[in-house]
Design a protein around this motif. Structure first.
Motif, PDB file in Angstrom:
ATOM      1  N   SER A  35       0.813  -1.203   0.000  1.00 58.50           N
ATOM      2  CA  SER A  35       0.000   0.000   0.000  1.00 58.50           C
ATOM      3  C   SER A  35       0.851   1.260   0.000  1.00 58.50           C
ATOM      4  O   SER A  35       0.340   2.349   0.070  1.00 58.50           O
ATOM      5  CB  SER A  35      -0.927   0.007   1.219  1.00 58.50           C
ATOM      6  N   ASN A  36       2.175   1.095  -0.066  1.00 56.10           N
ATOM      7  CA  ASN A  36       3.041   2.249  -0.040  1.00 56.10           C
ATOM      8  C   ASN A  36       4.059   2.178  -1.177  1.00 56.10           C
ATOM      9  O   ASN A  36       5.145   1.649  -1.007  1.00 56.10           O
ATOM     10  CB  ASN A  36       3.744   2.344   1.307  1.00 56.10           C
ATOM     11  N   PRO A  37       3.701   2.741  -2.338  1.00 58.37           N
ATOM     12  CA  PRO A  37       4.613   2.660  -3.474  1.00 58.37           C
ATOM     13  C   PRO A  37       5.884   3.483  -3.290  1.00 58.37           C
ATOM     14  O   PRO A  37       6.891   3.192  -3.916  1.00 58.37           O
ATOM     15  CB  PRO A  37       3.782   3.199  -4.639  1.00 58.37           C
ATOM     16  N   GLY A  38       5.879   4.476  -2.424  1.00 54.82           N
ATOM     17  CA  GLY A  38       7.069   5.291  -2.197  1.00 54.82           C
ATOM     18  C   GLY A  38       8.232   4.460  -1.688  1.00 54.82           C
ATOM     19  O   GLY A  38       9.374   4.626  -2.112  1.00 54.82           O
ATOM     20  N   ARG A  39       7.964   3.544  -0.793  1.00 51.15           N
ATOM     21  CA  ARG A  39       9.016   2.685  -0.241  1.00 51.15           C
ATOM     22  C   ARG A  39       9.540   1.731  -1.300  1.00 51.15           C
ATOM     23  O   ARG A  39      10.748   1.558  -1.465  1.00 51.15           O
ATOM     24  CB  ARG A  39       8.476   1.901   0.947  1.00 51.15           C
ATOM     25  N   THR A  40       8.635   1.111  -2.039  1.00 50.08           N
ATOM     26  CA  THR A  40       9.026   0.165  -3.069  1.00 50.08           C
ATOM     27  C   THR A  40       9.857   0.847  -4.144  1.00 50.08           C
ATOM     28  O   THR A  40      10.900   0.328  -4.553  1.00 50.08           O
ATOM     29  CB  THR A  40       7.779  -0.468  -3.714  1.00 50.08           C
ATOM     30  N   LEU A  41       9.417   2.008  -4.596  1.00 44.34           N
ATOM     31  CA  LEU A  41      10.160   2.721  -5.631  1.00 44.34           C
ATOM     32  C   LEU A  41      11.506   3.205  -5.105  1.00 44.34           C
ATOM     33  O   LEU A  41      12.481   3.266  -5.858  1.00 44.34           O
ATOM     34  CB  LEU A  41       9.329   3.884  -6.164  1.00 44.34           C
ATOM     35  N   GLY A  42      11.582   3.524  -3.831  1.00 42.99           N
ATOM     36  CA  GLY A  42      12.863   3.917  -3.237  1.00 42.99           C
ATOM     37  C   GLY A  42      13.856   2.776  -3.257  1.00 42.99           C
ATOM     38  O   GLY A  42      15.032   2.959  -3.601  1.00 42.99           O
ATOM     39  N   ILE A  43      13.405   1.583  -2.924  1.00 44.55           N
ATOM     40  CA  ILE A  43      14.275   0.406  -2.947  1.00 44.55           C
ATOM     41  C   ILE A  43      14.731   0.123  -4.375  1.00 44.55           C
ATOM     42  O   ILE A  43      15.902  -0.152  -4.630  1.00 44.55           O
ATOM     43  CB  ILE A  43      13.560  -0.804  -2.329  1.00 44.55           C
ATOM     44  N   ILE A  44      13.799   0.214  -5.329  1.00 48.09           N
ATOM     45  CA  ILE A  44      14.157  -0.023  -6.733  1.00 48.09           C
ATOM     46  C   ILE A  44      15.176   1.013  -7.198  1.00 48.09           C
ATOM     47  O   ILE A  44      16.149   0.672  -7.876  1.00 48.09           O
ATOM     48  CB  ILE A  44      12.898   0.007  -7.624  1.00 48.09           C
ATOM     49  N   SER A  45      14.991   2.274  -6.824  1.00 49.18           N
ATOM     50  CA  SER A  45      15.916   3.320  -7.275  1.00 49.18           C
ATOM     51  C   SER A  45      17.321   3.108  -6.710  1.00 49.18           C
ATOM     52  O   SER A  45      18.303   3.508  -7.327  1.00 49.18           O
ATOM     53  CB  SER A  45      15.402   4.711  -6.918  1.00 49.18           C
ATOM     54  N   LEU A  46      17.429   2.462  -5.552  1.00 56.81           N
ATOM     55  CA  LEU A  46      18.744   2.156  -4.994  1.00 56.81           C
ATOM     56  C   LEU A  46      19.474   1.100  -5.815  1.00 56.81           C
ATOM     57  O   LEU A  46      20.698   1.064  -5.850  1.00 56.81           O
ATOM     58  CB  LEU A  46      18.617   1.674  -3.547  1.00 56.81           C
ATOM     59  N   MET A  74      15.818   7.294   0.928  1.00 60.59           N
ATOM     60  CA  MET A  74      16.137   6.196   0.008  1.00 60.59           C
ATOM     61  C   MET A  74      16.064   6.656  -1.436  1.00 60.59           C
ATOM     62  O   MET A  74      16.930   6.354  -2.247  1.00 60.59           O
ATOM     63  CB  MET A  74      15.159   5.031   0.205  1.00 60.59           C
ATOM     64  N   ASN A  75      15.004   7.376  -1.775  1.00 55.65           N
ATOM     65  CA  ASN A  75      14.831   7.853  -3.144  1.00 55.65           C
ATOM     66  C   ASN A  75      15.900   8.862  -3.530  1.00 55.65           C
ATOM     67  O   ASN A  75      16.416   8.833  -4.643  1.00 55.65           O
ATOM     68  CB  ASN A  75      13.428   8.442  -3.322  1.00 55.65           C
ATOM     69  N   ILE A  76      16.239   9.762  -2.615  1.00 58.11           N
ATOM     70  CA  ILE A  76      17.276  10.759  -2.895  1.00 58.11           C
ATOM     71  C   ILE A  76      18.623  10.080  -3.094  1.00 58.11           C
ATOM     72  O   ILE A  76      19.380  10.437  -4.003  1.00 58.11           O
ATOM     73  CB  ILE A  76      17.324  11.820  -1.778  1.00 58.11           C
ATOM     74  N   ILE A  77      18.934   9.081  -2.270  1.00 57.94           N
ATOM     75  CA  ILE A  77      20.190   8.340  -2.433  1.00 57.94           C
ATOM     76  C   ILE A  77      20.228   7.654  -3.794  1.00 57.94           C
ATOM     77  O   ILE A  77      21.249   7.662  -4.480  1.00 57.94           O
ATOM     78  CB  ILE A  77      20.388   7.329  -1.282  1.00 57.94           C
TER      79      ILE A  77
END
Length: 95
Positions: A35-46, A74-77
């Motif tokens: 239910s939280n795409p921000g976390r998933t996309l942050g992990i993918i962007s890493l 996470m996303n910024i990194i």
């Protein structure tokens, strides 16, 4: 107690089929929903920082959907790693 969604009769515990009408019982999954795409996309962007453009896109979308500071970090990194990799790729190409 659970009841059949088709005929309304009481279901036997842990049964896969309603004994009254024969309809298959829908099982509830015990897993967490994403239910939280921000976390998933942050992990993918890493992990996609090797391809800078993908890292920028995924990180940017994730950054806009992030709900907590940790997710934003996470996303910024991921975006920063994409920029660093882009610079390294340019240096390798130029020589």
């Amino acid at each position: 107690m659970k009841y059949c969604s088709n005929c309304g009769n009481e279901l036997v515990e842990n049964s896969d089929v309603c004994l009254s009408c024969g309809k298959l019982v829908e099982k509830q999954t015990a897993g967490r929903s994403n239910s939280n795409p921000g976390r998933t996309l942050g992990i993918i962007s890493l992990f996609v920082w090797v391809i800078p453009l993908a890292s920028w896109i995924v990180g940017g979308i994730g950054l806009s959907k992030s709900k907590t500071v940790g997710q934003r970090v996470m996303n910024i990194i991921g975006i920063i790693l994409g920029i660093v990799m882009f610079i390294i790729n340019i240096k390798i190409l130029i020589g």
